[in-house]
Design a protein around this motif. Structure first.
Motif, PDB file in Angstrom:
ATOM      1  N   GLY A  44      -0.020   0.744  -2.241  1.00 43.01           N
ATOM      2  CA  GLY A  44      -0.923   0.353  -2.045  1.00 43.01           C
ATOM      3  C   GLY A  44      -0.992   1.482  -0.735  1.00 43.01           C
ATOM      4  N   TRP A  45      -1.794   1.428   0.114  1.00 44.33           N
ATOM      5  CA  TRP A  45      -1.069   2.280   1.603  1.00 44.33           C
ATOM      6  C   TRP A  45      -1.883   1.152   2.827  1.00 44.33           C
ATOM      7  CZ3 TRP A  45       1.073   6.480   3.363  1.00 44.33           C
ATOM      8  CH2 TRP A  45       1.555   7.171   2.242  1.00 44.33           C
ATOM      9  N   PHE A  46      -1.089   0.790   3.866  1.00 43.76           N
ATOM     10  CA  PHE A  46      -1.190  -0.259   4.939  1.00 43.76           C
ATOM     11  C   PHE A  46      -0.993   0.962   5.812  1.00 43.76           C
ATOM     12  CE2 PHE A  46      -1.784  -4.079   2.757  1.00 43.76           C
ATOM     13  CZ  PHE A  46      -1.389  -4.110   1.535  1.00 43.76           C
ATOM     14  N   ARG A  47      -1.839   0.636   7.499  1.00 37.01           N
ATOM     15  CA  ARG A  47      -1.348   1.101   8.509  1.00 37.01           C
ATOM     16  C   ARG A  47      -1.080   0.145   9.507  1.00 37.01           C
ATOM     17  NH1 ARG A  47      -7.016   3.522   9.152  1.00 37.01           N
ATOM     18  NH2 ARG A  47      -8.436   1.884  10.054  1.00 37.01           N
ATOM     19  N   GLN A  48      -0.395  -0.119  10.248  1.00 35.07           N
ATOM     20  CA  GLN A  48      -0.068  -0.513  12.346  1.00 35.07           C
ATOM     21  C   GLN A  48      -0.419   0.352  13.009  1.00 35.07           C
ATOM     22  OE1 GLN A  48       3.744  -3.125  11.771  1.00 35.07           O
ATOM     23  NE2 GLN A  48       2.810  -4.223  13.568  1.00 35.07           N
ATOM     24  N   ALA A  49      -1.298  -0.163  13.977  1.00 33.81           N
ATOM     25  CA  ALA A  49      -1.346   0.689  15.166  1.00 33.81           C
ATOM     26  C   ALA A  49      -0.599  -0.144  16.332  1.00 33.81           C
ATOM     27  CB  ALA A  49      -2.897   0.413  15.460  1.00 33.81           C
ATOM     28  N   PRO A  50      -0.132   0.773  16.886  1.00 35.70           N
ATOM     29  CA  PRO A  50       0.406  -0.731  18.311  1.00 35.70           C
ATOM     30  C   PRO A  50       0.203  -1.184  18.613  1.00 35.70           C
ATOM     31  CG  PRO A  50       0.531   1.679  18.755  1.00 35.70           C
ATOM     32  CD  PRO A  50      -0.485   1.643  17.533  1.00 35.70           C
ATOM     33  N   GLY A  51       0.628  -2.730  19.237  1.00 31.29           N
ATOM     34  CA  GLY A  51      -0.133  -4.415  19.835  1.00 31.29           C
ATOM     35  C   GLY A  51      -0.273  -4.970  18.458  1.00 31.29           C
ATOM     36  N   LYS A  52      -0.661  -3.720  17.735  1.00 34.49           N
ATOM     37  CA  LYS A  52      -1.828  -4.843  16.114  1.00 34.49           C
ATOM     38  C   LYS A  52      -0.878  -4.882  15.096  1.00 34.49           C
ATOM     39  CE  LYS A  52      -5.865  -2.611  17.482  1.00 34.49           C
ATOM     40  NZ  LYS A  52      -6.955  -1.411  17.158  1.00 34.49           N
ATOM     41  N   GLU A  53      -2.069  -6.042  13.725  1.00 39.75           N
ATOM     42  CA  GLU A  53      -0.606  -6.523  13.106  1.00 39.75           C
ATOM     43  C   GLU A  53      -1.081  -5.490  12.041  1.00 39.75           C
ATOM     44  OE1 GLU A  53      -1.254 -11.728  13.210  1.00 39.75           O
ATOM     45  OE2 GLU A  53      -2.111 -10.396  11.624  1.00 39.75           O
ATOM     46  N   ARG A  54       0.059  -5.437  10.402  1.00 43.06           N
ATOM     47  CA  ARG A  54      -0.421  -4.473   9.852  1.00 43.06           C
ATOM     48  C   ARG A  54      -1.057  -4.616   9.657  1.00 43.06           C
ATOM     49  NH1 ARG A  54       5.290  -3.068   6.283  1.00 43.06           N
ATOM     50  NH2 ARG A  54       5.840  -2.331   8.399  1.00 43.06           N
ATOM     51  N   GLU A  55      -2.716  -3.961   8.552  1.00 44.57           N
ATOM     52  CA  GLU A  55      -3.627  -3.910   7.866  1.00 44.57           C
ATOM     53  C   GLU A  55      -3.916  -2.998   6.193  1.00 44.57           C
ATOM     54  OE1 GLU A  55      -7.300  -2.339   9.665  1.00 44.57           O
ATOM     55  OE2 GLU A  55      -6.615  -0.638  10.373  1.00 44.57           O
ATOM     56  N   PHE A  56      -4.225  -3.600   5.719  1.00 37.93           N
ATOM     57  CA  PHE A  56      -4.411  -3.034   4.287  1.00 37.93           C
ATOM     58  C   PHE A  56      -5.089  -1.980   4.738  1.00 37.93           C
ATOM     59  CE2 PHE A  56      -4.907  -2.269  -0.057  1.00 37.93           C
ATOM     60  CZ  PHE A  56      -6.456  -2.022  -0.084  1.00 37.93           C
ATOM     61  N   VAL A  57      -5.050  -0.352   4.314  1.00 37.74           N
ATOM     62  CA  VAL A  57      -5.901   0.493   4.323  1.00 37.74           C
ATOM     63  C   VAL A  57      -6.857   0.768   2.610  1.00 37.74           C
ATOM     64  CG1 VAL A  57      -5.921   3.136   4.651  1.00 37.74           C
ATOM     65  CG2 VAL A  57      -4.863   1.552   5.851  1.00 37.74           C
ATOM     66  N   ALA A  58      -5.820   1.197   1.496  1.00 37.11           N
ATOM     67  CA  ALA A  58      -6.801   0.984   0.378  1.00 37.11           C
ATOM     68  C   ALA A  58      -4.646   0.656  -0.537  1.00 37.11           C
ATOM     69  CB  ALA A  58      -6.212   2.480  -0.109  1.00 37.11           C
ATOM     70  N   ALA A  59      -5.590   0.476  -2.393  1.00 36.90           N
ATOM     71  CA  ALA A  59      -4.380   0.077  -3.933  1.00 36.90           C
ATOM     72  C   ALA A  59      -5.058   1.021  -4.442  1.00 36.90           C
ATOM     73  CB  ALA A  59      -3.989  -0.839  -3.274  1.00 36.90           C
ATOM     74  N   ILE A  60      -3.617   1.317  -5.289  1.00 33.90           N
ATOM     75  CA  ILE A  60      -4.265   2.192  -7.106  1.00 33.90           C
ATOM     76  C   ILE A  60      -3.651   1.194  -7.754  1.00 33.90           C
ATOM     77  CG2 ILE A  60      -3.303   4.097  -6.377  1.00 33.90           C
ATOM     78  CD1 ILE A  60      -5.186   5.248  -7.814  1.00 33.90           C
ATOM     79  N   ARG A  61      -4.372   1.069  -8.635  1.00 32.69           N
ATOM     80  CA  ARG A  61      -3.019   0.705 -10.203  1.00 32.69           C
ATOM     81  C   ARG A  61      -2.626   2.120 -11.186  1.00 32.69           C
ATOM     82  NH1 ARG A  61      -3.586  -4.684 -11.113  1.00 32.69           N
ATOM     83  NH2 ARG A  61      -5.822  -5.707 -10.880  1.00 32.69           N
ATOM     84  N   TRP A  62      -1.365   1.919 -10.527  1.00 32.27           N
ATOM     85  CA  TRP A  62      -0.660   2.871 -11.677  1.00 32.27           C
ATOM     86  C   TRP A  62      -1.027   3.105 -13.142  1.00 32.27           C
ATOM     87  CZ3 TRP A  62       1.693   6.990 -10.146  1.00 32.27           C
ATOM     88  CH2 TRP A  62       2.444   7.624  -9.215  1.00 32.27           C
ATOM     89  N   ARG A  63      -1.523   1.686 -14.268  1.00 33.22           N
ATOM     90  CA  ARG A  63      -2.522   1.851 -14.548  1.00 33.22           C
ATOM     91  C   ARG A  63      -3.191   2.111 -15.124  1.00 33.22           C
ATOM     92  NH1 ARG A  63      -0.344  -2.424 -17.843  1.00 33.22           N
ATOM     93  NH2 ARG A  63       1.553  -1.329 -18.466  1.00 33.22           N
ATOM     94  N   GLY A  64      -4.264   2.910 -15.318  1.00 34.78           N
ATOM     95  CA  GLY A  64      -6.132   2.932 -15.288  1.00 34.78           C
ATOM     96  C   GLY A  64      -6.407   3.311 -14.569  1.00 34.78           C
ATOM     97  N   GLY A  65      -5.773   3.776 -12.900  1.00 37.62           N
ATOM     98  CA  GLY A  65      -6.054   3.737 -11.371  1.00 37.62           C
ATOM     99  C   GLY A  65      -7.326   2.960 -11.119  1.00 37.62           C
ATOM    100  N   SER A  66      -7.379   2.093 -10.944  1.00 38.85           N
ATOM    101  CA  SER A  66      -8.441   1.122 -10.800  1.00 38.85           C
ATOM    102  C   SER A  66      -8.116   1.594  -9.123  1.00 38.85           C
ATOM    103  CB  SER A  66      -8.528   0.353 -10.575  1.00 38.85           C
ATOM    104  OG  SER A  66      -8.803  -0.118 -12.277  1.00 38.85           O
ATOM    105  N   THR A  67      -8.987   1.496  -8.377  1.00 36.80           N
ATOM    106  CA  THR A  67      -9.055   1.301  -6.270  1.00 36.80           C
ATOM    107  C   THR A  67      -9.593   0.151  -5.918  1.00 36.80           C
ATOM    108  OG1 THR A  67     -10.881   2.680  -6.192  1.00 36.80           O
ATOM    109  CG2 THR A  67      -8.626   3.981  -6.961  1.00 36.80           C
ATOM    110  N   TYR A  68      -8.807   0.399  -4.544  1.00 38.08           N
ATOM    111  CA  TYR A  68      -9.966  -0.780  -4.040  1.00 38.08           C
ATOM    112  C   TYR A  68      -9.578  -0.129  -2.524  1.00 38.08           C
ATOM    113  CZ  TYR A  68     -11.124  -5.208  -1.640  1.00 38.08           C
ATOM    114  OH  TYR A  68     -11.931  -5.861  -0.930  1.00 38.08           O
ATOM    115  N   TYR A  69     -10.574  -0.462  -1.566  1.00 33.02           N
ATOM    116  CA  TYR A  69     -10.338   0.433   0.471  1.00 33.02           C
ATOM    117  C   TYR A  69     -10.811  -0.946   1.188  1.00 33.02           C
ATOM    118  CZ  TYR A  69     -10.226   4.858  -1.906  1.00 33.02           C
ATOM    119  OH  TYR A  69     -10.016   6.094  -3.582  1.00 33.02           O
TER     120      TYR A  69
END
Length: 123
Positions: free
Chosen positions: A36-61
């Protein structure tokens, strides 16, 4: 020892593009993981960006990046990428790569994290 090493961050103008990379090593049975990729801006909580399964390559954004960001992986290189297009100033954050088990972005289900790479989008 698990290592996730991000690269590719930087300064870009609004509307521009960047590609982040995450090189993974030491993950046992890597094909069983979700990356997965997450991001955190100054003064904000970490938030989800995107994810991928190694097996099969399914993604979610996250809705905020859907249609602008693309996550992919290179099995031979054990590397995950995040292509970011049409960048906006609100995309400015430290971006983190993570390895875990949840495609739908629950940070608590990601056990290994990289050190982060800064992305700054100027208006």
């Amino acid at each position: 020892q698990v290592q996730l090493v991000e690269s590719g961050g930087g300064l870009v103008q609004a509307g521009g593009s960047l590609r982040l990379s995450c090189a993974a090593s030491g993950l046992p049975f890597i094909s069983s993981y979700v990356m997965g990729w997450f991001r955190q801006a100054p003064g904000k909580e970490r938030e989800f960006v995107a994810a991928i399964r190694w097996r099969g390559g399914s993604t979610y954004y996250a809705d905020s990046v859907k249609g602008r960001f693309t996550i992919s992986r290179d099995n031979a290189k054990n590397t995950v990428y995040l292509r970011m297009d049409s960048l906006k100033p609100e995309d400015t954050a430290v971006y983190y790569c993570a390895a875990g088990s949840n495609l739908y972005g629950n940070a608590a289900d990601f056990s290994s994290w990289g050190q982060g790479t800064q992305v700054t989008v100027s208006s």
